[in-house]
Design an enzyme around this catalytic site. Structure first.
Site, PDB file in Angstrom:
ATOM      1  N   SER A 153       0.812  -1.219   0.000  1.00  0.00           N
ATOM      2  CA  SER A 153       0.000   0.000   0.000  1.00  0.00           C
ATOM      3  C   SER A 153       0.847   1.271   0.000  1.00  0.00           C
ATOM      4  CB  SER A 153      -0.945   0.023   1.204  1.00  0.00           C
ATOM      5  OG  SER A 153      -0.251   0.351   2.377  1.00  0.00           O
ATOM      6  N   LYS A 191       1.924   4.055   7.530  1.00  0.00           N
ATOM      7  CA  LYS A 191       1.120   4.932   6.674  1.00  0.00           C
ATOM      8  C   LYS A 191       1.609   6.377   6.790  1.00  0.00           C
ATOM      9  CE  LYS A 191      -2.056   2.173   4.931  1.00  0.00           C
ATOM     10  NZ  LYS A 191      -1.286   0.959   5.251  1.00  0.00           N
TER      11      LYS A 191
END
Length: 232
Positions: A153, A191
């Site tokens: 991701s 993230k």
């Protein structure tokens, strides 16, 4: 490693499909795991799907397919030989040596604390499973540790599956920095962080993955990315 709830849900779905031919409803899953809301089930299913344990079949209600099971569960179900995402309960293994790790006085041995999900949050990582040498030029002030990246991701930020993320231990980070975020006190993910009013957004760097929004009381920063090492 899967969290206890992720593992319980995966085994429950697999058993129900084998017994009835269809996956259980959200209400049945919620009752089986003794959760208070369906949102918790939705989060668990997304975690299992993005990590390759489940697949949602398109255009069919209540259609889930179990792709693989973790080792502890596979001993009870024939036909599965899955690999396991290593987390805080992983056994120590021989140290891999990424190409950018320098030797001698130019490097510092850092603890490897398992794998971090660059995808869906995985169980919080707390225990050392290995040590790797990281170049001192890569490090900043204070303590550091290393996590092996699991997932894609963050691929558009240059972070690939199997990379070793060098993390500076801190509980604060500026908007836009890539952090190790602990969600709900039990799951960690890598993230980019954005604070938006009274919420915290954990952004992926891959359009195939959604940005997740949390209340500020649900996210704790455990460190920020300062470097990457990669095996070839």
């Amino acid at each position: 490693m899967l969290t206890e709830k992720q593992r319980e849900l995966l085994v429950f779905i697999n058993r129900r499909i084998k017994e009835t031919g269809v996956s259980p409803s959200f209400d049945e899953m919620k009752e089986a795991l003794d959760l208070r809301s369906k949102s918790g089930i939705h989060r668990l299913i997304m975690a299992l799907e993005e990590r390759g344990f489940l697949r949602r079949l398109p255009n069919r209600a209540r259609a889930l397919e179990v792709l693989r099971l973790p080792d502890a569960a596979s001993t009870r179900v024939q036909g599965f030989s899955p690999s396991v995402v290593e987390g805080r309960f992983a056994k120590k293994r021989p140290s891999p040596r990424p190409s950018s790790a320098a030797g001698g006085g130019d490097a510092l041995d850092l603890p490897v604390l398992g794998r971090i999900a660059a995808g869906t949050p995985i169980e919080a990582i707390q225990h050392e499973i290995d040590r790797l040498a990281a170049p001192k030029a890569m490090l900043k002030s204070g303590e550091h540790y290393i996590l092996e990246v699991q997932g894609e991701s963050m691929i558009e930020a240059g972070i690939h599956d199997g990379d070793f993320a060098v993390i500076q231990k801190t509980d604060d980070a500026a908007n836009g920095e890539i952090v190790v975020a602990l969600v709900d006190g039990e799951e960690a993910t890598l993230k980019r962080i954005r604070r938006k009013g009274g919420s915290i957004a954990l952004e992926a760097a891959n359009p195939a993955f959604e940005t997740r929004i949390y209340g500020p009381d649900r996210v704790a920063i455990q460190g920020k990315l300062v470097g990457l090492m990669r095996k070839y």
